[in-house]
Design a protein around this motif. Structure first.
Motif, PDB file in Angstrom:
ATOM      1  N   LEU A 163       0.855  -1.187   0.000  1.00 31.76           N
ATOM      2  CA  LEU A 163       0.000   0.000   0.000  1.00 31.76           C
ATOM      3  C   LEU A 163       0.889   1.235   0.000  1.00 31.76           C
ATOM      4  CD1 LEU A 163      -3.103   0.583   0.197  1.00 31.76           C
ATOM      5  CD2 LEU A 163      -2.745   0.949   2.634  1.00 31.76           C
ATOM      6  N   LEU A 165       0.961   5.176   0.640  1.00 29.04           N
ATOM      7  CA  LEU A 165       0.205   6.239   1.294  1.00 29.04           C
ATOM      8  C   LEU A 165       1.003   7.538   1.270  1.00 29.04           C
ATOM      9  CD1 LEU A 165      -1.082   4.346   4.485  1.00 29.04           C
ATOM     10  CD2 LEU A 165      -2.333   4.770   2.364  1.00 29.04           C
ATOM     11  N   ASP A 210      -4.426   7.222   0.086  1.00 23.31           N
ATOM     12  CA  ASP A 210      -4.113   5.995  -0.651  1.00 23.31           C
ATOM     13  C   ASP A 210      -4.075   6.336  -2.136  1.00 23.31           C
ATOM     14  OD1 ASP A 210      -3.911   3.535  -1.811  1.00 23.31           O
ATOM     15  OD2 ASP A 210      -5.691   2.662  -0.864  1.00 23.31           O
ATOM     16  N   SER A 213      -6.646   4.069  -4.421  1.00 25.84           N
ATOM     17  CA  SER A 213      -8.094   4.242  -4.344  1.00 25.84           C
ATOM     18  C   SER A 213      -8.526   5.698  -4.217  1.00 25.84           C
ATOM     19  CB  SER A 213      -8.642   3.458  -3.147  1.00 25.84           C
ATOM     20  OG  SER A 213      -8.180   4.014  -1.920  1.00 25.84           O
ATOM     21  N   LYS A 215      -8.828   7.133  -1.318  1.00 24.97           N
ATOM     22  CA  LYS A 215      -9.437   7.295   0.002  1.00 24.97           C
ATOM     23  C   LYS A 215      -8.444   7.924   0.972  1.00 24.97           C
ATOM     24  CE  LYS A 215     -12.967   3.684  -0.193  1.00 24.97           C
ATOM     25  NZ  LYS A 215     -13.542   2.494   0.474  1.00 24.97           N
ATOM     26  N   ILE A 236      -2.782   4.210  11.301  1.00 28.73           N
ATOM     27  CA  ILE A 236      -2.542   3.620   9.982  1.00 28.73           C
ATOM     28  C   ILE A 236      -2.251   2.128  10.117  1.00 28.73           C
ATOM     29  CG2 ILE A 236      -0.953   3.598   8.026  1.00 28.73           C
ATOM     30  CD1 ILE A 236      -0.593   6.604   8.375  1.00 28.73           C
ATOM     31  N   VAL A 240      -4.395  -0.868   8.136  1.00 26.75           N
ATOM     32  CA  VAL A 240      -3.826  -1.582   6.991  1.00 26.75           C
ATOM     33  C   VAL A 240      -3.692  -3.063   7.342  1.00 26.75           C
ATOM     34  CG1 VAL A 240      -1.817  -1.775   5.482  1.00 26.75           C
ATOM     35  CG2 VAL A 240      -2.587   0.470   6.250  1.00 26.75           C
ATOM     36  N   VAL A 246       3.876  -1.314   3.653  1.00 25.73           N
ATOM     37  CA  VAL A 246       3.358   0.049   3.636  1.00 25.73           C
ATOM     38  C   VAL A 246       4.477   0.990   3.216  1.00 25.73           C
ATOM     39  CG1 VAL A 246       2.222   1.878   4.939  1.00 25.73           C
ATOM     40  CG2 VAL A 246       1.770  -0.522   5.513  1.00 25.73           C
ATOM     41  N   ASN A 321     -14.670  10.119   0.702  1.00 25.77           N
ATOM     42  CA  ASN A 321     -14.405   8.682   0.696  1.00 25.77           C
ATOM     43  C   ASN A 321     -15.557   7.861   0.129  1.00 25.77           C
ATOM     44  OD1 ASN A 321     -11.835   8.937   1.717  1.00 25.77           O
ATOM     45  ND2 ASN A 321     -12.445   8.638   3.844  1.00 25.77           N
ATOM     46  N   PRO A 326      -8.671   8.920  -7.272  1.00 28.12           N
ATOM     47  CA  PRO A 326      -7.220   9.087  -7.072  1.00 28.12           C
ATOM     48  C   PRO A 326      -6.618  10.062  -8.083  1.00 28.12           C
ATOM     49  CG  PRO A 326      -7.699   6.990  -8.144  1.00 28.12           C
ATOM     50  CD  PRO A 326      -9.024   7.586  -7.755  1.00 28.12           C
TER      51      PRO A 326
END
Length: 351
Positions: A163, A165, A210, A213, A215, A236, A240, A246, A321, A326
């Motif tokens: 992910l 971030l 993110d 996505s 979000k 976080i 996750v 991450v 959200n 994105p």
């Protein structure tokens, strides 16, 4: 009859750029006529009228290639010659008026004896706007190239089973209430508000965007320290899935690099930090999201308490959200670097 020398000259004119397309069009008319076809056939081929073909055909017969140019336009001759125009441009670019940092059109008109409207026309013709200024900031980070390629690489080709971030804080958000009620928009009337306000404190928004996505994970704090940043990292970590790596895109703020934060991250090897170069916050996507928050919720809001402000921020994030979108990175890291090089070179030349 077109001589070989005239044909060469006509073909050269016909190949000219769009800036001289009228002369090129006239040259093509003459070349087509030289092939032996009549005016109607030339007009049909070049999508013009027979009158136009006849006009330029006769002008060429009478005056040659020189006859294809424009005749002098009617009207009074120019009062401001090239030398005066050059002087105006040089004064604008190379000098400053006494007691001021830049010229206004009226100040320069008084200096040169021309009218203010003449100065304005010259400025518009040369794209000069001495009354305006733009800010800039060149990055002095010695690892600029490596950091840009690292972060842009994350955006263009994010790692699998991980992910990414973009994390940052929007600090010192003020809860402001107008001293009088805001008058809403009406037909033919803009929204109106008083210029003065009452302060009710500040809050700091910690956010993680993110990139896949769109979000946002958020939390508001009344203080902005490494303790709060570590608490947000724990939020976080809880949100996750444990089996995902991450990657965090961060700036170089001191709260991100304290002993407390580093110790927490060392115990969790799935976290990978990517720091943006100095003076390059535009690399962090969450900064663009902060701009949306400011524009749509904070800038024109009136909040009588910190709690009301934080509730408004949470409402904005909740709505965002529900239909996240994105940001898409389109330029490569090298394209960004070349633009930085051009800016640095331009800055050196102006010094």
């Amino acid at each position: 009859m077109v001589s070989p020398a005239q044909r060469v000259e006509l073909e050269r004119i016909a190949r000219q750029s769009r800036s001289a397309r009228s002369a090129a069009f006239r040259a093509r008319i003459v070349l087509e006529c030289a092939s032996g076809v009549n005016n109607a056939a030339v007009a049909a081929k070049l999508r013009t009228t027979g009158f136009t073909v006849g006009l330029w055909r006769n002008r060429f017969i009478a005056e040659g290639v020189a006859g294809l140019g424009d005749e002098p336009r009617p009207g009074a001759p120019r009062e401001v010659g090239d030398e005066k125009i050059e002087r105006i441009v040089r004064l604008t670019l190379e000098n400053a008026p006494m007691g001021a940092t830049h010229w206004s059109s009226r100040m320069l008109a008084a200096k040169t004896g021309l009218s203010q409207s003449t100065i304005s026309r010259i400025w518009r013709a040369f794209g000069l706007k001495p009354y305006r200024a733009e800010g800039f900031q060149l990055s002095s980070d010695p690892l600029l190239v490596d950091k840009v390629r690292d972060i842009v690489g994350l955006y263009l080709d994010p790692p699998h089973h991980a992910l990414v971030l973009c994390v940052d804080e929007k600090s010192q958000i003020q809860a402001l209430s107008r001293t009088q009620p805001v008058l809403p928009t009406r037909v033919g009337q803009l929204e109106r508000r008083t210029h003065d306000y009452t302060r009710h404190g500040v809050t700091s928004l910690f956010a993680a965007l993110d990139i896949a996505s769109g979000k946002v994970l958020d939390k508001c704090y009344r203080r902005h320290r490494s303790v709060e940043f570590l608490d947000f990292l724990k939020k976080i970590d809880a949100a996750v899935p444990a089996d995902l790596d991450v990657h965090l895109v961060l700036d170089n703020y001191g709260t991100h690099k304290t002993v407390l934060v580093r110790g927490w991250l060392l115990k969790r090897p799935r976290y990978h930090l990517h720091f943006t170069p100095t003076h390059a916050s535009w690399l962090n996507h969450v900064e663009r999201w902060f701009a949306l928050l400011t524009q749509r919720q904070i800038k024109r809001g009136s909040h009588s308490s910190l709690q009301e402000l934080e509730d408004a921020i949470r409402e904005f994030i909740k709505v965002h959200n529900q239909q996240p979108k994105p940001f898409r990175w389109t330029k490569s890291a090298d394209q960004k670097r070349f633009r930085q090089i051009r800016r640095e070179e331009d800055h050196r030349q102006r010094r």
